[in-house]
Structure formats: structure tokens, C-alpha cells
Scaffold this motif. Structure first.
Motif, PDB file in Angstrom:
ATOM      1  N   THR A 232       0.824  -1.205   0.000  1.00 22.83           N
ATOM      2  CA  THR A 232       0.000   0.000   0.000  1.00 22.83           C
ATOM      3  C   THR A 232       0.862   1.260   0.000  1.00 22.83           C
ATOM      4  O   THR A 232       0.535   2.252  -0.647  1.00 22.83           O
ATOM      5  CB  THR A 232      -0.936   0.005   1.222  1.00 22.83           C
ATOM      6  N   CYS A 233       1.979   1.205   0.722  1.00 22.66           N
ATOM      7  CA  CYS A 233       2.794   2.407   0.932  1.00 22.66           C
ATOM      8  C   CYS A 233       3.948   2.551  -0.060  1.00 22.66           C
ATOM      9  O   CYS A 233       4.530   3.636  -0.160  1.00 22.66           O
ATOM     10  CB  CYS A 233       3.366   2.400   2.348  1.00 22.66           C
ATOM     11  N   ALA A 234       4.286   1.486  -0.779  1.00 16.87           N
ATOM     12  CA  ALA A 234       5.496   1.500  -1.603  1.00 16.87           C
ATOM     13  C   ALA A 234       5.448   2.566  -2.686  1.00 16.87           C
ATOM     14  O   ALA A 234       6.413   3.317  -2.887  1.00 16.87           O
ATOM     15  CB  ALA A 234       5.725   0.125  -2.225  1.00 16.87           C
ATOM     16  N   THR A 235       4.324   2.667  -3.407  1.00 16.88           N
ATOM     17  CA  THR A 235       4.237   3.631  -4.508  1.00 16.88           C
ATOM     18  C   THR A 235       4.299   5.064  -4.000  1.00 16.88           C
ATOM     19  O   THR A 235       4.936   5.923  -4.615  1.00 16.88           O
ATOM     20  CB  THR A 235       2.935   3.424  -5.293  1.00 16.88           C
ATOM     21  N   HIS A 236       3.639   5.306  -2.886  1.00 17.61           N
ATOM     22  CA  HIS A 236       3.639   6.662  -2.326  1.00 17.61           C
ATOM     23  C   HIS A 236       5.030   7.055  -1.865  1.00 17.61           C
ATOM     24  O   HIS A 236       5.471   8.195  -2.085  1.00 17.61           O
ATOM     25  CB  HIS A 236       2.642   6.752  -1.171  1.00 17.61           C
ATOM     26  N   LEU A 237       5.741   6.129  -1.236  1.00 21.46           N
ATOM     27  CA  LEU A 237       7.101   6.413  -0.797  1.00 21.46           C
ATOM     28  C   LEU A 237       8.025   6.699  -1.975  1.00 21.46           C
ATOM     29  O   LEU A 237       8.910   7.550  -1.893  1.00 21.46           O
ATOM     30  CB  LEU A 237       7.644   5.229   0.013  1.00 21.46           C
ATOM     31  N   THR A 238       7.805   6.002  -3.079  1.00 22.19           N
ATOM     32  CA  THR A 238       8.592   6.250  -4.283  1.00 22.19           C
ATOM     33  C   THR A 238       8.368   7.659  -4.805  1.00 22.19           C
ATOM     34  O   THR A 238       9.318   8.383  -5.131  1.00 22.19           O
ATOM     35  CB  THR A 238       8.230   5.229  -5.381  1.00 22.19           C
ATOM     36  N   ALA A 239       7.090   8.071  -4.889  1.00 19.63           N
ATOM     37  CA  ALA A 239       6.758   9.419  -5.365  1.00 19.63           C
ATOM     38  C   ALA A 239       7.320  10.489  -4.441  1.00 19.63           C
ATOM     39  O   ALA A 239       7.855  11.509  -4.899  1.00 19.63           O
ATOM     40  CB  ALA A 239       5.245   9.567  -5.488  1.00 19.63           C
ATOM     41  N   VAL A 240       7.241  10.251  -3.126  1.00 25.59           N
ATOM     42  CA  VAL A 240       7.763  11.208  -2.142  1.00 25.59           C
ATOM     43  C   VAL A 240       9.278  11.346  -2.276  1.00 25.59           C
ATOM     44  O   VAL A 240       9.823  12.456  -2.252  1.00 25.59           O
ATOM     45  CB  VAL A 240       7.387  10.763  -0.710  1.00 25.59           C
ATOM     46  N   SER A 241       9.969  10.226  -2.446  1.00 26.07           N
ATOM     47  CA  SER A 241      11.428  10.243  -2.544  1.00 26.07           C
ATOM     48  C   SER A 241      11.896  11.030  -3.760  1.00 26.07           C
ATOM     49  O   SER A 241      12.814  11.850  -3.667  1.00 26.07           O
ATOM     50  CB  SER A 241      11.966   8.814  -2.611  1.00 26.07           C
ATOM     51  N   ILE A 242      11.255  10.790  -4.906  1.00 27.95           N
ATOM     52  CA  ILE A 242      11.653  11.484  -6.133  1.00 27.95           C
ATOM     53  C   ILE A 242      11.369  12.977  -6.030  1.00 27.95           C
ATOM     54  O   ILE A 242      12.220  13.819  -6.333  1.00 27.95           O
ATOM     55  CB  ILE A 242      10.927  10.883  -7.348  1.00 27.95           C
ATOM     56  N   PHE A 243      10.165  13.318  -5.583  1.00 27.39           N
ATOM     57  CA  PHE A 243       9.758  14.726  -5.560  1.00 27.39           C
ATOM     58  C   PHE A 243      10.561  15.531  -4.544  1.00 27.39           C
ATOM     59  O   PHE A 243      11.170  16.547  -4.877  1.00 27.39           O
ATOM     60  CB  PHE A 243       8.263  14.829  -5.243  1.00 27.39           C
ATOM     61  N   TYR A 270      12.135  17.033 -11.055  1.00 26.20           N
ATOM     62  CA  TYR A 270      10.926  17.324 -10.292  1.00 26.20           C
ATOM     63  C   TYR A 270       9.904  18.163 -11.052  1.00 26.20           C
ATOM     64  O   TYR A 270       8.763  18.296 -10.607  1.00 26.20           O
ATOM     65  CB  TYR A 270      11.280  17.975  -8.942  1.00 26.20           C
ATOM     66  N   THR A 271      10.278  18.728 -12.211  1.00 23.86           N
ATOM     67  CA  THR A 271       9.301  19.481 -12.993  1.00 23.86           C
ATOM     68  C   THR A 271       8.716  18.695 -14.160  1.00 23.86           C
ATOM     69  O   THR A 271       7.596  18.976 -14.593  1.00 23.86           O
ATOM     70  CB  THR A 271       9.919  20.774 -13.563  1.00 23.86           C
ATOM     71  N   MET A 272       9.453  17.710 -14.688  1.00 20.32           N
ATOM     72  CA  MET A 272       8.987  16.972 -15.867  1.00 20.32           C
ATOM     73  C   MET A 272       8.905  15.466 -15.642  1.00 20.32           C
ATOM     74  O   MET A 272       7.907  14.840 -16.000  1.00 20.32           O
ATOM     75  CB  MET A 272       9.911  17.251 -17.058  1.00 20.32           C
ATOM     76  N   VAL A 273       9.961  14.895 -15.059  1.00 25.42           N
ATOM     77  CA  VAL A 273       9.986  13.446 -14.904  1.00 25.42           C
ATOM     78  C   VAL A 273       8.998  12.987 -13.840  1.00 25.42           C
ATOM     79  O   VAL A 273       8.260  12.009 -14.043  1.00 25.42           O
ATOM     80  CB  VAL A 273      11.414  12.964 -14.562  1.00 25.42           C
ATOM     81  N   THR A 274       8.957  13.681 -12.694  1.00 28.79           N
ATOM     82  CA  THR A 274       8.035  13.289 -11.622  1.00 28.79           C
ATOM     83  C   THR A 274       6.574  13.330 -12.053  1.00 28.79           C
ATOM     84  O   THR A 274       5.829  12.379 -11.787  1.00 28.79           O
ATOM     85  CB  THR A 274       8.256  14.171 -10.381  1.00 28.79           C
ATOM     86  N   PRO A 275       6.082  14.399 -12.716  1.00 25.81           N
ATOM     87  CA  PRO A 275       4.689  14.378 -13.196  1.00 25.81           C
ATOM     88  C   PRO A 275       4.407  13.257 -14.188  1.00 25.81           C
ATOM     89  O   PRO A 275       3.259  12.820 -14.306  1.00 25.81           O
ATOM     90  CB  PRO A 275       4.527  15.749 -13.865  1.00 25.81           C
ATOM     91  N   MET A 276       5.437  12.793 -14.903  1.00 30.31           N
ATOM     92  CA  MET A 276       5.251  11.676 -15.826  1.00 30.31           C
ATOM     93  C   MET A 276       5.201  10.342 -15.074  1.00 30.31           C
ATOM     94  O   MET A 276       4.406   9.457 -15.413  1.00 30.31           O
ATOM     95  CB  MET A 276       6.384  11.647 -16.844  1.00 30.31           C
ATOM     96  N   LEU A 277       6.042  10.189 -14.048  1.00 28.80           N
ATOM     97  CA  LEU A 277       6.137   8.918 -13.334  1.00 28.80           C
ATOM     98  C   LEU A 277       4.965   8.672 -12.397  1.00 28.80           C
ATOM     99  O   LEU A 277       4.542   7.523 -12.209  1.00 28.80           O
ATOM    100  CB  LEU A 277       7.446   8.863 -12.535  1.00 28.80           C
TER     101      LEU A 277
END
Length: 308
Positions: A232-243, A270-277
Motif C-alpha cells: 500500500t505504501c510502496a508507490t507513495h514512498l517512491t513518489a515522495v522520494s523522487i519529488f 521534479y518538474t517533468m519526470v516526476t509528473p510523468m512517473l
């Protein structure tokens, strides 16, 4: 300062001035933006179309997709014309961004949703009501716009007389300090305080939520419960780490020691890759979203079979 002519617009140098890289970079960033549009708009459509996806987490996820769309579009609208037509000008208004702060607070709201789901599963539906979700989402936008107003208002009180060339690919705040003919010490402190207060406050809330989540996971007896909670938490942690990793590095680094090449590379993430991922990560690991997507695909195939 009395003989200073007011700068009405800035010229962006972009990622690189090498002519041989203009076309390849234009193609790469066009593909990135296309994937961002398709992913985020598709996620918004799925969540609004399927009533089974009208859950608190997916409500926050749809708002995250909306913020990603706004953030990516605002940046890409300045980057792609520079590669294609050579138009690299941007106005004062084009330098003002607010979606990053909105996204940071949305990530914090999603962390709270995970906390309630893992720590208090029996009280989840009574705690995360539609009213609470709406208030949290609205609060994210209000905080984002208020922070952006303070952020940009403080910067645009500066005077720009000597140069209007920004060594960046979009009108970010730190590179403007380099151009200003004013004393920027106080302004840099305001920006630093803004970054620390808003970004680190949201990050602290996320870390606190995950501290409680991990405590709850350790108290679980079954390995199945551990796996479900981590999934449940893995995807959110990934997004948080990148951003947060790229954003905090960029702003704190540029205030203390300016390095345009390093800043540009980190800003791309954080402006282009993160919104894509974000939509890719959340949709591929979200069974409900994938199930809804398969339903649409099957219905489309069925409709085509009838038509032909």
C-alpha cells in the motif's frame, strides 16, 4: 536605481545552446510531455468514470494528477518552443509557479490516508469521510497558492537592470536572484524560510505518518498483513522520494552555492519526470485502477466488434 530601466520579460537560455542537441531534446521532452498528458488525463478519466474508484486515496490521486498536469504544462510551454522556434522569452507572470507546493501538501494528505488505513482500519470509513477529504484537498490548494503568492511577491520586489538572461530552462526563483541589481540577502532568507516551512513541514508530516505506519506493521502478527501494508505504501514512498529529494536539493543548493548545470538536471526531474512517473507508478500498482482500465478496454473491443 533612478536610471534603471524596468525589465518586462526575461530570456531563458534553456538546457543547452548546442545546435545538435536541440532536435533530440525537443523529441525527448515532447515524448515526456505526451506520456504525462496521457497518464494524468487517463487517470482523471478513470477515477471520474468508475464509481468504485471514488475512494479517499483516489480523490487525492486525481488532485495530484491535476497538479502534475498544471505543473508540467506550465514548464513545458516554455521549454518546447525554445527548442523548436527559438522563442525563449518569458514574462514576470511566466516565472510564478505554485503547483509544487500544492503537490507537496497532497503527498502529505495521501500519507495521512495511508496512516488511517493501516493504523485504524476499522475506523477508516468514519475518519476519511468525503467531507474530510474535500477539506484536506481544498487546504492543499489554499496553502499552495498562499505560499506561491508570498514566494513570487517577495522576488518581484527586486530590481532587474543589468541583464534579463536567465541561466535556466524556466523562470525559477533562485536564478532570478543572480540577475537582480538589488541586495537579495533578505529575499533569499524569505525563500529559504518558505522552502523549509512548507516543504519540510509537509515532509515532517509524511515521516510522522510513516513512523506510525511502521509501528503498526511491526505489531502485526501475519506476514500477509506486512506484505499488504508495504504494498500500500510502496508507490507513495517512491513518489515522495523522487519529488522531495530533487526539489529540496535544488532549492537549498542554489541558495547556498549556485551551480546552473546541476540545478537544471535536478529541476528536470521534479518538474517533468516526476509528473510523468506519478500516474504510471500509481496506476500500474493500483489493482482497482488497472481493473477499471481493463473494463474500458473490453468495452471498447466489444463496441468495435458490434460496429464492424
Amino acid at each position: 536605481m533612478e536610471n534603471c530601466s524596468k525589465v518586462e520579460e526575461f530570456i531563458l537560455l534553456g538546457l543547452t545552446n548546442s545546435p545538435e542537441l536541440q532536435v533530440p531534446l525537443f523529441i525527448i521532452f515532447t515524448i515526456i510531455y505526451f506520456i504525462t498528458l496521457v497518464g494524468n488525463l487517463g487517470l482523471l478519466f478513470l477515477i471520474s468514470w468508475d464509481s468504485h474508484l471514488h475512494t479517499p486515496m483516489n480523490i487525492f490521486l486525481s488532485n495530484l494528477s491535476l497538479a502534475d498536469l498544471g505543473y508540467s504544462s506550465a514548464i513545458t510551454s516554455k521549454v518546447l518552443p525554445g527548442f523548436h522556434s527559438g522563442d525563449k522569452t518569458t514574462s514576470y507572470g511566466g516565472c510564478a509557479m505554485c503547483f509544487a507546493t500544492i503537490e507537496s501538501y497532497l503527498l502529505a494528505a495521501m500519507a495521512y490516508d495511508h496512516q488511517v488505513a493501516v493504523c485504524k482500519p476499522l475506523h477508516y470509513h468514519t475518519t476519511m469521510t468525503s467531507r474530510v477529504c474535500a477539506h484536506l484537498a481544498i487546504g492543499c490548494y489554499v496553502c499552495g497558492f498562499l505560499n506561491s503568492s508570498t514566494f513570487t511577491g517577495n522576488t518581484f520586489t527586486l530590481h532587474f537592470c543589468h541583464s534579463n538572461v536567465i541561466h535556466h530552462f524556466f523562470g525559477d526563483i533562485p536564478p532570478l536572484f543572480v540577475l537582480s541589481s538589488s541586495v537579495t540577502y533578505i529575499n533569499q532568507l524569505v525563500v529559504l524560510f518558505s522552502v523549509v516551512f512548507h516543504s519540510l513541514f509537509a515532509l515532517f508530516f509524511i515521516l510522522k505518518s510513516y513512523f506510525l505506519i511502521f509501528n503498526a506493521i511491526l505489531s502485526m502478527c501475519s506476514s500477509e498483513g506486512h506484505q499488504k501494508a508495504f504494498s500500500t505504501c510502496a508507490t507513495h514512498l517512491t513518489a515522495v522520494s523522487i519529488f522531495y529529494g530533487t526539489a529540496i536539493f535544488t532549492y537549498l543548493h542554489t541558495i547556498t552555492r549556485h551551480n546552473t548545470d546541476t540545478d537544471k538536471i535536478a529541476s528536470v526531474f521534479y518538474t517533468m519526470v516526476t509528473p510523468m512517473l506519478n500516474p504510471l507508478v500509481y496506476s500500474l500498482r493500483n489493482k482497482e485502477v488497472m481493473s477499471s482500465f481493463k473494463k474500458i478496454v473490453n468495452k471498447s473491443k466489444y463496441s468495435l466488434d458490434i460496429f464492424f
